[in-house]
Write a protein that holds these residues in place. Structure first.
Motif, PDB file in Angstrom:
ATOM      1  N   CYS A   1       0.815  -1.218   0.000  1.00 54.50           N
ATOM      2  CA  CYS A   1       0.000   0.000   0.000  1.00 54.50           C
ATOM      3  C   CYS A   1       0.851   1.272   0.000  1.00 54.50           C
ATOM      4  O   CYS A   1       1.767   1.421   0.815  1.00 54.50           O
ATOM      5  CB  CYS A   1      -0.901  -0.014   1.231  1.00 54.50           C
ATOM      6  SG  CYS A   1      -1.861   1.489   1.455  1.00 54.50           S
TER       7      CYS A   1
ATOM      8  N   CYS B   1      -0.118   3.034   3.776  1.00 53.65           N
ATOM      9  CA  CYS B   1       0.211   2.436   5.083  1.00 53.65           C
ATOM     10  C   CYS B   1       1.167   1.257   4.980  1.00 53.65           C
ATOM     11  O   CYS B   1       1.574   0.702   6.007  1.00 53.65           O
ATOM     12  CB  CYS B   1      -1.066   2.037   5.830  1.00 53.65           C
ATOM     13  SG  CYS B   1      -1.744   0.438   5.318  1.00 53.65           S
TER      14      CYS B   1
ATOM     15  N   CYS C   1      -5.884  -2.273  -0.260  1.00 53.92           N
ATOM     16  CA  CYS C   1      -5.094  -2.511   0.948  1.00 53.92           C
ATOM     17  C   CYS C   1      -5.925  -3.251   1.999  1.00 53.92           C
ATOM     18  O   CYS C   1      -7.059  -2.880   2.286  1.00 53.92           O
ATOM     19  CB  CYS C   1      -4.612  -1.179   1.523  1.00 53.92           C
ATOM     20  SG  CYS C   1      -3.730  -1.376   3.091  1.00 53.92           S
TER      21      CYS C   1
ATOM     22  N   CYS D   1      -5.943  -0.273   5.256  1.00 57.06           N
ATOM     23  CA  CYS D   1      -6.617   1.041   5.183  1.00 57.06           C
ATOM     24  C   CYS D   1      -7.619   1.125   4.041  1.00 57.06           C
ATOM     25  O   CYS D   1      -8.271   2.151   3.884  1.00 57.06           O
ATOM     26  CB  CYS D   1      -5.588   2.162   5.075  1.00 57.06           C
ATOM     27  SG  CYS D   1      -4.804   2.296   3.445  1.00 57.06           S
TER      28      CYS D   1
HETATM   29 ZN   LIG Z   1      -3.032   0.792   3.376  1.00 50.89          ZN
END
Ligand SMILES: [Zn+2]
Ligand SMILES: [Zn+2]
Length: 296
Positions: free
Chosen positions: A191, A194, A213, A216
């Motif tokens: 990602c 994050c 992801c 998140c």
């Molecule tokens: Zn993420």
């Protein structure tokens, strides 16, 4: 006092969000998935409640820094930028653990240990920070053994709770950054915000593959064939199969033995609904595992 229902004004039921409506439909059409659907509804409802309280963070995006992070394959959300209100986070952490326990996704002793951890502000805060730092890769030169050390010293099952409890807060960061950051040069399997792995994908109507992801829920465009977990791009070493209606597909990698499910939106009546599609495809997980692939 006895109620007199005939005199109560008739209120129309509040409109439910689309993902909840679709989850209920899924449960009706596939009763085998009932328990998984009920747990998902509980999680989605909790996330919506929390997310509505979390402010959209103001994240300063220095273009030089963004370029340096992106060219190093490092994501953008630093721990200090996550709008974590600790009282709210502790509540979310507790409620997540309770939901997982209610649906037997967490053993009773682990649930007890996790709840105790959540009450102890002195332990929870450093754990969340250390786990995020160890799993995001935002800082250059991160120690690859750090995650293991964090998890070893915490109750079993805690990562699942952390992942879900952090989601509403991290999702707001991804939302804030998506508006300001160009992801066109990001070709990595993890990602861009994050650093977590994708756990679902969508094939868009213009035949682009976007990864989602697992932490998140941010999306980013990725090569259509390549395995995001090991970057194998030899198509003879990718096995794929689909549901009969062509709505969902699995790409399984014969190098790292992992697989990724996808929603094929090209001929679908609606866009991707991650909360629904990850549950609707549980039978595909079973099929992939039967063929010797693993999800993580
Ligand atoms: Zn993420
Ligand atoms: Zn692979």
């Amino acid at each position: 006092m006895p109620e007199r229902p005939t005199e109560r004004p008739v209120r129309p039921p509040r409109a439910e969000p689309r993902e909840i409506v679709e989850l209920r439909q899924l449960k009706a059409s596939q009763p085998d998935l009932a328990s998984a659907v009920d747990m998902q509804i509980a999680l989605v409802e909790m996330h919506r409640r929390v997310q509505s309280r979390v402010p959209l963070p103001w994240i300063q995006v220095d273009p030089e820094w963004v370029r340096a992070q992106q060219s190093g394959g490092r994501p953008l959300v630093r721990f200090r930028e996550i709008p974590l209100d600790w009282t709210d986070f502790r509540l979310t952490f507790r409620q997540t653990a309770d939901i997982l326990r209610r649906f037997d996704a967490l053993e009773r002793p682990d649930h007890e240990a996790i709840v105790a951890l959540g009450r102890d502000g002195n332990s929870l805060e450093p754990l969340v920070a250390a786990w995020y730092e160890a799993t995001s890769g935002v800082e250059p030169g991160a120690d690859p053994t750090a995650r293991q050390r964090v998890v070893e010293n915490a109750p079993s099952g805690v990562e699942h709770v952390l992942l879900l409890a952090l989601r509403p807060f991290l999702a707001r960061c991804a939302e804030a950054l998506t508006q300001h950051v160009d992801l066109s040069t990001w070709t990595h399997g993890h990602c861009p915000f994050c650093g977590w792995e994708p756990d679902f994908a969508v094939v868009t109507p213009n035949a682009e593959r976007r990864l989602v992801c697992g932490r998140c829920l941010a999306q980013w465009t990725f090569a259509p064939i390549t395995c995001p977990y090991c970057m194998n791009d030899d198509r003879t070493l990718i096995t794929s199969f689909a549901t009969r209606d062509g709505r969902y597909r699995v790409s399984a990698c014969d190098v790292c033995k992992r697989y990724l499910k996808a929603y094929d939106a090209r001929h679908a009546p609606r866009p991707l609904l991650v909360a629904v599609d990850t549950i609707a495809t549980l039978p595909l997980d079973a099929a992939a595992m039967q063929r010797g692939y693993s999800s993580g």
